[in-house]
Design a protein around this motif. Structure first.
Motif, PDB file in Angstrom:
ATOM      1  N   THR A   1       5.482 -15.193  12.469  1.00 24.13           N
ATOM      2  CA  THR A   1       4.099 -15.334  12.031  1.00 24.13           C
ATOM      3  C   THR A   1       3.109 -14.528  12.868  1.00 24.13           C
ATOM      4  O   THR A   1       2.228 -13.870  12.313  1.00 24.13           O
ATOM      5  N   GLY A   2       3.219 -14.557  14.176  1.00 21.19           N
ATOM      6  CA  GLY A   2       2.240 -13.888  15.040  1.00 21.19           C
ATOM      7  C   GLY A   2       2.074 -12.412  14.745  1.00 21.19           C
ATOM      8  O   GLY A   2       0.956 -11.956  14.429  1.00 21.19           O
ATOM      9  N   PRO A   3       3.151 -11.632  14.856  1.00 18.73           N
ATOM     10  CA  PRO A   3       3.012 -10.200  14.563  1.00 18.73           C
ATOM     11  C   PRO A   3       2.587  -9.918  13.119  1.00 18.73           C
ATOM     12  O   PRO A   3       1.833  -8.975  12.869  1.00 18.73           O
ATOM     13  N   ARG A   4       3.046 -10.749  12.203  1.00 16.44           N
ATOM     14  CA  ARG A   4       2.687 -10.536  10.795  1.00 16.44           C
ATOM     15  C   ARG A   4       1.191 -10.765  10.585  1.00 16.44           C
ATOM     16  O   ARG A   4       0.536 -10.019   9.849  1.00 16.44           O
ATOM     17  N   LEU A   5       0.626 -11.778  11.240  1.00 21.53           N
ATOM     18  CA  LEU A   5      -0.811 -12.028  11.103  1.00 21.53           C
ATOM     19  C   LEU A   5      -1.632 -10.914  11.743  1.00 21.53           C
ATOM     20  O   LEU A   5      -2.645 -10.484  11.185  1.00 21.53           O
ATOM     21  N   VAL A   6      -1.203 -10.445  12.907  1.00 21.17           N
ATOM     22  CA  VAL A   6      -1.902  -9.332  13.555  1.00 21.17           C
ATOM     23  C   VAL A   6      -1.852  -8.091  12.655  1.00 21.17           C
ATOM     24  O   VAL A   6      -2.868  -7.410  12.457  1.00 21.17           O
ATOM     25  N   ALA A   7      -0.679  -7.801  12.094  1.00 21.55           N
ATOM     26  CA  ALA A   7      -0.547  -6.648  11.200  1.00 21.55           C
ATOM     27  C   ALA A   7      -1.439  -6.808   9.969  1.00 21.55           C
ATOM     28  O   ALA A   7      -2.044  -5.830   9.501  1.00 21.55           O
ATOM     29  N   GLY A   8      -1.547  -8.014   9.451  1.00 20.28           N
ATOM     30  CA  GLY A   8      -2.409  -8.255   8.293  1.00 20.28           C
ATOM     31  C   GLY A   8      -3.873  -8.018   8.608  1.00 20.28           C
ATOM     32  O   GLY A   8      -4.597  -7.381   7.838  1.00 20.28           O
ATOM     33  N   VAL A   9      -4.314  -8.512   9.751  1.00 18.42           N
ATOM     34  CA  VAL A   9      -5.705  -8.306  10.154  1.00 18.42           C
ATOM     35  C   VAL A   9      -5.978  -6.816  10.364  1.00 18.42           C
ATOM     36  O   VAL A   9      -7.015  -6.294   9.938  1.00 18.42           O
ATOM     37  N   VAL A  10      -5.034  -6.124  10.997  1.00 13.91           N
ATOM     38  CA  VAL A  10      -5.192  -4.683  11.211  1.00 13.91           C
ATOM     39  C   VAL A  10      -5.231  -3.942   9.877  1.00 13.91           C
ATOM     40  O   VAL A  10      -6.062  -3.050   9.672  1.00 13.91           O
ATOM     41  N   ALA A  11      -4.344  -4.320   8.945  1.00 10.81           N
ATOM     42  CA  ALA A  11      -4.312  -3.650   7.636  1.00 10.81           C
ATOM     43  C   ALA A  11      -5.636  -3.825   6.893  1.00 10.81           C
ATOM     44  O   ALA A  11      -6.168  -2.858   6.326  1.00 10.81           O
TER      45      ALA A  11
ATOM     46  N   GLY B   1      -1.183  -4.983  -9.881  1.00  9.43           N
ATOM     47  CA  GLY B   1       0.044  -5.776  -9.905  1.00  9.43           C
ATOM     48  C   GLY B   1       0.281  -6.519  -8.607  1.00  9.43           C
ATOM     49  O   GLY B   1       0.662  -7.699  -8.606  1.00  9.43           O
ATOM     50  N   LEU B   2       0.032  -5.853  -7.483  1.00  9.73           N
ATOM     51  CA  LEU B   2       0.210  -6.505  -6.189  1.00  9.73           C
ATOM     52  C   LEU B   2      -0.833  -7.597  -5.976  1.00  9.73           C
ATOM     53  O   LEU B   2      -0.526  -8.647  -5.400  1.00  9.73           O
ATOM     54  N   ALA B   3      -2.044  -7.372  -6.445  1.00  9.78           N
ATOM     55  CA  ALA B   3      -3.076  -8.410  -6.349  1.00  9.78           C
ATOM     56  C   ALA B   3      -2.693  -9.626  -7.191  1.00  9.78           C
ATOM     57  O   ALA B   3      -2.858 -10.772  -6.759  1.00  9.78           O
ATOM     58  N   LEU B   4      -2.158  -9.382  -8.391  1.00  5.30           N
ATOM     59  CA  LEU B   4      -1.711 -10.500  -9.230  1.00  5.30           C
ATOM     60  C   LEU B   4      -0.541 -11.246  -8.586  1.00  5.30           C
ATOM     61  O   LEU B   4      -0.490 -12.479  -8.611  1.00  5.30           O
ATOM     62  N   LEU B   5       0.402 -10.506  -8.006  1.00  3.75           N
ATOM     63  CA  LEU B   5       1.516 -11.138  -7.326  1.00  3.75           C
ATOM     64  C   LEU B   5       1.033 -11.969  -6.142  1.00  3.75           C
ATOM     65  O   LEU B   5       1.516 -13.082  -5.910  1.00  3.75           O
ATOM     66  N   THR B   6       0.061 -11.453  -5.397  1.00  8.51           N
ATOM     67  CA  THR B   6      -0.491 -12.189  -4.264  1.00  8.51           C
ATOM     68  C   THR B   6      -1.173 -13.466  -4.739  1.00  8.51           C
ATOM     69  O   THR B   6      -1.003 -14.534  -4.138  1.00  8.51           O
TER      70      THR B   6
ATOM     71  N   ALA C   1       2.462 -11.043   1.416  1.00 11.48           N
ATOM     72  CA  ALA C   1       1.803 -10.447   0.246  1.00 11.48           C
ATOM     73  C   ALA C   1       0.406  -9.949   0.609  1.00 11.48           C
ATOM     74  O   ALA C   1      -0.017  -8.870   0.165  1.00 11.48           O
ATOM     75  N   LEU C   2      -0.329 -10.711   1.413  1.00 10.40           N
ATOM     76  CA  LEU C   2      -1.662 -10.273   1.829  1.00 10.40           C
ATOM     77  C   LEU C   2      -1.586  -9.036   2.720  1.00 10.40           C
ATOM     78  O   LEU C   2      -2.421  -8.136   2.617  1.00 10.40           O
ATOM     79  N   LEU C   3      -0.579  -8.983   3.588  1.00 11.80           N
ATOM     80  CA  LEU C   3      -0.364  -7.796   4.422  1.00 11.80           C
ATOM     81  C   LEU C   3      -0.102  -6.582   3.544  1.00 11.80           C
ATOM     82  O   LEU C   3      -0.704  -5.521   3.730  1.00 11.80           O
TER      83      LEU C   3
ATOM     84  N   ALA D   1      -2.486  -3.242   3.168  1.00 10.29           N
ATOM     85  CA  ALA D   1      -1.926  -1.939   3.542  1.00 10.29           C
ATOM     86  C   ALA D   1      -1.939  -0.971   2.355  1.00 10.29           C
ATOM     87  O   ALA D   1      -2.264   0.211   2.517  1.00 10.29           O
ATOM     88  N   LEU D   2      -1.595  -1.452   1.170  1.00 18.37           N
ATOM     89  CA  LEU D   2      -1.599  -0.572   0.001  1.00 18.37           C
ATOM     90  C   LEU D   2      -3.010  -0.126  -0.347  1.00 18.37           C
ATOM     91  O   LEU D   2      -3.249   1.057  -0.648  1.00 18.37           O
ATOM     92  N   GLY D   3      -3.970  -1.038  -0.291  1.00 18.27           N
ATOM     93  CA  GLY D   3      -5.357  -0.659  -0.558  1.00 18.27           C
ATOM     94  C   GLY D   3      -5.882   0.335   0.459  1.00 18.27           C
ATOM     95  O   GLY D   3      -6.565   1.302   0.109  1.00 18.27           O
ATOM     96  N   ALA D   4      -5.542   0.119   1.731  1.00 23.11           N
ATOM     97  CA  ALA D   4      -5.978   1.043   2.774  1.00 23.11           C
ATOM     98  C   ALA D   4      -5.336   2.412   2.588  1.00 23.11           C
ATOM     99  O   ALA D   4      -5.983   3.445   2.767  1.00 23.11           O
ATOM    100  N   ALA D   5      -4.054   2.430   2.231  1.00 24.80           N
ATOM    101  CA  ALA D   5      -3.365   3.704   2.011  1.00 24.80           C
ATOM    102  C   ALA D   5      -3.987   4.454   0.838  1.00 24.80           C
ATOM    103  O   ALA D   5      -4.168   5.677   0.898  1.00 24.80           O
ATOM    104  N   TYR D   6      -4.327   3.736  -0.217  1.00 25.19           N
ATOM    105  CA  TYR D   6      -4.970   4.400  -1.355  1.00 25.19           C
ATOM    106  C   TYR D   6      -6.312   5.001  -0.943  1.00 25.19           C
ATOM    107  O   TYR D   6      -6.625   6.144  -1.289  1.00 25.19           O
ATOM    108  N   ALA D   7      -7.097   4.253  -0.188  1.00 28.15           N
ATOM    109  CA  ALA D   7      -8.423   4.749   0.209  1.00 28.15           C
ATOM    110  C   ALA D   7      -8.325   5.891   1.220  1.00 28.15           C
ATOM    111  O   ALA D   7      -9.118   6.829   1.183  1.00 28.15           O
ATOM    112  N   ALA D   8      -7.344   5.830   2.124  1.00 22.92           N
ATOM    113  CA  ALA D   8      -7.266   6.817   3.200  1.00 22.92           C
ATOM    114  C   ALA D   8      -6.562   8.108   2.796  1.00 22.92           C
ATOM    115  O   ALA D   8      -6.860   9.167   3.342  1.00 22.92           O
ATOM    116  N   PHE D   9      -5.634   8.024   1.867  1.00 22.67           N
ATOM    117  CA  PHE D   9      -4.815   9.192   1.519  1.00 22.67           C
ATOM    118  C   PHE D   9      -5.082   9.676   0.101  1.00 22.67           C
ATOM    119  O   PHE D   9      -4.161  10.017  -0.624  1.00 22.67           O
ATOM    120  N   ARG D  10      -6.334   9.737  -0.280  1.00 19.26           N
ATOM    121  CA  ARG D  10      -6.673  10.157  -1.635  1.00 19.26           C
ATOM    122  C   ARG D  10      -6.550  11.652  -1.853  1.00 19.26           C
ATOM    123  O   ARG D  10      -6.365  12.092  -2.968  1.00 19.26           O
TER     124      ARG D  10
END
Length: 131
Positions: free
Chosen positions: A29-39, A67-72, A95-97, A101-110
């Motif tokens: 849980t710890g690393p996953r939550l940190v990664a989620g906040v960072v993402a 699709g990922l938002a619906l799955l989440t 799922a939130l992580l 991450a997918l939203g950030a990748a879309y915005a950053a690598f357009r």
């Protein structure tokens, strides 16, 4: 300032999976939550610093994010009837992580030039983890 912020978001996104791999792959849980906040933080930076406005989400990107938002959402809803609460919460955290991450990748690598760096950087991270 905006190019530096966007470059930081891109670097964070490309290094994130490699860093997370050294913390049991985000299983706990710890690393996953940190990664989620960072993402989600990188998503905010990437949206603000993007070269083009984030509007106009269409095609495969819209399908993937939607699709990922619906799955989440479904994962969050299913935790209401899950017989074990902890595994359901873990699945929601993952799922939130992934969504952040997918939203950030879309915005950053357009741009095409930025997107060309993704595969080599992720492959190099994989080599580092395996080595």
């Amino acid at each position: 300032m905006r190019p530096a912020a966007l470059l930081t978001a891109r670097a964070g996104l490309l290094a994130g999976p490699t860093v997370l791999a050294f913390f049991s792959g985000g299983f706990f849980t710890g690393p996953r939550l940190v990664a989620g906040v960072v993402a989600w933080g990188l998503l905010a930076v990437a949206v603000v610093a993007a070269e083009r406005p984030a509007g106009g989400l269409r095609g495969p990107a819209a399908a993937a994010l939607g699709g990922l938002a619906l799955l989440t959402g479904w994962t969050a809803l299913s935790s209401l009837w899950a017989p074990l609460g902890a595994p359901a919460a873990d699945a929601l955290e993952r799922a939130l992580l992934y969504l952040g991450a997918l939203g950030a990748a879309y915005a950053a690598f357009r741009t095409r030039a930025a997107a060309r760096a993704v595969e080599p950087a992720l492959a190099a991270g994989t080599v580092v983890v395996i080595g």
